[in-house]
Design an enzyme around this catalytic site. Structure first.
Site, PDB file in Angstrom:
ATOM      1  CD  GLU A 108      -2.878  -1.092   2.405  1.00  0.00           C
ATOM      2  OE1 GLU A 108      -4.066  -1.303   2.178  1.00  0.00           O
ATOM      3  OE2 GLU A 108      -2.426  -0.886   3.542  1.00  0.00           O
ATOM      4  CB  CYS A 121       3.124   7.438   3.181  1.00  0.00           C
ATOM      5  SG  CYS A 121       3.536   6.153   4.382  1.00  0.00           S
ATOM      6  CB  CYS A 128       7.399  -5.371   8.138  1.00  0.00           C
ATOM      7  SG  CYS A 128       8.763  -4.541   8.999  1.00  0.00           S
ATOM      8  CB  CYS A 132       6.702  -3.192  15.899  1.00  0.00           C
ATOM      9  SG  CYS A 132       8.402  -2.781  15.437  1.00  0.00           S
ATOM     10  CB  CYS A 135       3.377  -2.059  13.429  1.00  0.00           C
ATOM     11  SG  CYS A 135       3.425  -1.700  11.660  1.00  0.00           S
ATOM     12  N   GLY A 183       7.004  -2.192   5.609  1.00  0.00           N
ATOM     13  CA  GLY A 183       8.386  -2.641   5.504  1.00  0.00           C
ATOM     14  C   GLY A 183       9.380  -1.831   6.307  1.00  0.00           C
ATOM     15  CD  GLU A 184      13.690  -0.851   9.235  1.00  0.00           C
ATOM     16  OE1 GLU A 184      12.752  -0.391   9.914  1.00  0.00           O
ATOM     17  OE2 GLU A 184      14.683  -0.166   8.910  1.00  0.00           O
ATOM     18  CB  SER A 217      10.553   5.869   9.039  1.00  0.00           C
ATOM     19  OG  SER A 217      10.139   5.593  10.356  1.00  0.00           O
ATOM     20  CB  SER A 240      10.359   3.545  14.899  1.00  0.00           C
ATOM     21  OG  SER A 240       9.869   4.075  13.693  1.00  0.00           O
ATOM     22  CG  LEU A 241      13.498   5.665  21.213  1.00  0.00           C
ATOM     23  CD1 LEU A 241      14.786   4.966  20.797  1.00  0.00           C
ATOM     24  CD2 LEU A 241      13.830   6.947  21.969  1.00  0.00           C
ATOM     25  CG  HIS A 242       7.737   3.333  19.009  1.00  0.00           C
ATOM     26  ND1 HIS A 242       6.998   4.423  18.619  1.00  0.00           N
ATOM     27  CD2 HIS A 242       8.089   2.694  17.859  1.00  0.00           C
ATOM     28  CE1 HIS A 242       6.889   4.428  17.294  1.00  0.00           C
ATOM     29  NE2 HIS A 242       7.548   3.398  16.810  1.00  0.00           N
ATOM     30  CG  ASN A 316      -2.864   5.723  13.807  1.00  0.00           C
ATOM     31  OD1 ASN A 316      -3.700   6.591  14.029  1.00  0.00           O
ATOM     32  ND2 ASN A 316      -1.672   5.993  13.291  1.00  0.00           N
ATOM     33  CB  CYS A 359       1.695   5.677  11.593  1.00  0.00           C
ATOM     34  SG  CYS A 359       2.306   7.222  11.004  1.00  0.00           S
TER      35      CYS A 359
HETATM   36  N1  SAH Z   1       9.693   0.101   9.589  1.00  0.00           N
HETATM   37  C1  SAH Z   1       9.834   1.519   9.627  1.00  0.00           C
HETATM   38  C2  SAH Z   1       8.860   2.278   8.752  1.00  0.00           C
HETATM   39  C3  SAH Z   1       7.377   1.911   8.823  1.00  0.00           C
HETATM   40  S1  SAH Z   1       6.354   2.452  10.122  1.00  0.00           S
HETATM   41  C4  SAH Z   1       9.741   2.018  11.051  1.00  0.00           C
HETATM   42  O1  SAH Z   1       9.299   1.273  11.894  1.00  0.00           O
HETATM   43  O2  SAH Z   1      10.159   3.127  11.314  1.00  0.00           O
HETATM   44  C5  SAH Z   1       6.248   4.187  10.158  1.00  0.00           C
HETATM   45  C6  SAH Z   1       6.008   4.707  11.573  1.00  0.00           C
HETATM   46  O3  SAH Z   1       4.694   4.343  12.087  1.00  0.00           O
HETATM   47  C7  SAH Z   1       7.005   4.132  12.563  1.00  0.00           C
HETATM   48  O4  SAH Z   1       7.467   5.126  13.417  1.00  0.00           O
HETATM   49  C8  SAH Z   1       6.145   3.124  13.309  1.00  0.00           C
HETATM   50  O5  SAH Z   1       6.688   2.772  14.527  1.00  0.00           O
HETATM   51  C9  SAH Z   1       4.827   3.848  13.408  1.00  0.00           C
HETATM   52  N2  SAH Z   1       3.710   2.983  13.756  1.00  0.00           N
HETATM   53  C10 SAH Z   1       3.591   1.662  13.547  1.00  0.00           C
HETATM   54  N3  SAH Z   1       2.416   1.201  14.005  1.00  0.00           N
HETATM   55  C11 SAH Z   1       1.766   2.261  14.519  1.00  0.00           C
HETATM   56  C12 SAH Z   1       0.483   2.434  15.131  1.00  0.00           C
HETATM   57  N4  SAH Z   1      -0.346   1.405  15.290  1.00  0.00           N
HETATM   58  N5  SAH Z   1       0.147   3.676  15.517  1.00  0.00           N
HETATM   59  C13 SAH Z   1       0.978   4.716  15.345  1.00  0.00           C
HETATM   60  N6  SAH Z   1       2.181   4.627  14.772  1.00  0.00           N
HETATM   61  C14 SAH Z   1       2.582   3.407  14.368  1.00  0.00           C
END
Ligand code: SAH
Length: 367
Positions: A108, A121, A128, A132, A135, A183-184, A217, A240-242, A316, A359
């Site tokens: 997508e 985007c 992927c 995570c 996601c 994807g990463e 990213s 993407s730290l989180h 999300n 996202c």
């Molecule tokens: N694999 C890469 C790029 C794809 S995700 C990465 O992880 O950075 C793009 C961004 O969306 C990342 O920061 C990811 O952590 C975030 N993301 C993934 N799932 C999400 C969700 N359910 N809600 C909000 N952000 C999310």
């Protein structure tokens, strides 16, 4: 293939490769490819102008090429993406497209138009391998890497829609590209770098998008961040730290079991030092999981006085996940703590939620 919790997949399953496309090739390789087809090298420049500047792949319309050449050169413009479904929201200014690749793999992309810019985007892998748990893409596992041209074609499709005036706001162009689809990107390094080069090369050899408008990213593949810093492509790095602590990040971003918070932040600072580009720290706020004030404090201490910007993303929703976005008051407190440390912070808008285009929601279900 779905993955066990915490399982990481780095190597994509071996699959047949998509056909070679003009957008896979550097200018020198395009000239060589055209010569191999029995054509003069300068035809590569003409073909590039049609594709990257006029955004056309219809050789019949390339009237500056002799009819016999058109047939031969069409071999370099195979159709790679077939639209399966398109969803729009925000009055047509957010559009998600589901694409089928030549082998049936689904990906997508999302086009988001704002008053001052248009962001594409893009996906870099079908699925992927980074797993995570919050996601949607991570839940299905890795199907395969995308080719350079398959990645570029997503941007070209968006550029075409904008140029044709199909998106409300009048004719426009793609100003930004974010590798925040499926994807990463750094796990498909070579193809992604090729795609970035095609995007930032000036027209007519490439799409002429400013490198600072391109954001890669990543979950934090440390050696690849180091390599990226050496490419001489000043793209924006988003990390993407989180979570600011290893204990939680080990579960939210499983790659953390390999490269810890301190290591990945060091790689990010080295990237900023080398490229002079502000690094973006992505942090999805998940209710009662990573949104405590003490974590905001810890994050603030880790990133203060650095060339950094923190992007908070209200989580999300994804299918089957028990997690939700933080309470508004917790989000506000988190922002305040970061501001207290002098850290630039914004809360990202969640465009495309209604169409599962925000996202982490891209799962490419063909339903
Ligand atoms: N694999 C890469 C790029 C794809 S995700 C990465 O992880 O950075 C793009 C961004 O969306 C990342 O920061 C990811 O952590 C975030 N993301 C993934 N799932 C999400 C969700 N359910 N809600 C909000 N952000 C999310």
């Amino acid at each position: 293939m779905s993955q066990q919790p915490g399982q990481l997949t780095f190597v994509a399953p071996r699959r047949a490769k998509p056909a070679r496309h003009l957008a896979d090739l550097s200018m020198a390789d395009r000239r060589a490819a055209v010569t191999e087809l029995g054509e003069k090298a300068f035809r590569a420049d003409q073909l590039s102008r049609h594709y990257f500047e006029r955004l056309t792949t219809d050789v019949a319309a390339m009237t500056d090429l002799p009819a016999a050449s058109r047939d031969k050169l069409s071999a370099l413009l195979p159709s790679l993406l077939t639209p399966v479904k398109e969803l729009a929201t925000d009055g047509g200014t957010t559009r998600k497209t589901l694409w089928k690749l030549f082998d049936g793999a689904l990906v997508e992309s999302v086009l988001m138009r704002y008053p001052d810019r248009a962001t594409m985007c893009v996906s870099s892998q079908a699925g992927c391998g980074m797993n995570c748990p919050f996601c949607a893409t991570g839940q299905a596992g890795l199907t395969r890497n995308m080719s350079t041209a398959e990645i570029v074609e997503q941007v070209v499709a968006g550029a075409r829609a904008l140029a044709a005036g199909e998106v409300p706001g009048g004719p426009g162009r793609v100003s930004n590209v974010v590798f925040m689809g499926m994807g990463e990107p750094l796990a498909n390094y070579k193809q992604v770098i090729g795609a970035v080069r095609r995007m930032v090369e000036p027209a007519p050899h490439g799409l002429g998008i400013s490198a600072r408008g391109v954001t890669v990213s990543t979950v934090g593949l440390v050696p690849a961040i180091g390599k990226l810093a050496d490419e001489g492509l000043p793209v924006t790095l988003a990390l993407s730290l989180h979570a600011p602590d290893d204990e939680l990040r080990d579960t939210l971003v499983p790659i953390n079991t390999r490269w810890k918070v301190a290591e990945v932040l060091d790689a990010a600072w080295a990237y900023a030092a080398k490229t002079k580009r502000r690094v973006s720290i992505e942090y999805a706020l998940i209710k009662d999981i990573n949104d405590q004030e003490w974590r905001a404090d810890l994050l603030g201490k880790l990133v203060r006085n650095k060339l950094v910007h923190v992007n908070l993303i209200p989580l999300n929703p994804t299918p089957g996940s028990k997690w939700t976005a933080s309470r508004p008051e917790d989000e506000r407190a988190f922002v305040r703590r970061l501001q207290f440390h002098g850290v630039p912070v914004t809360v990202r808008d969640t465009r495309g939620r209604e169409i599962d285009g925000a996202c982490g929601q891209l799962a490419a279900a063909d339903a």
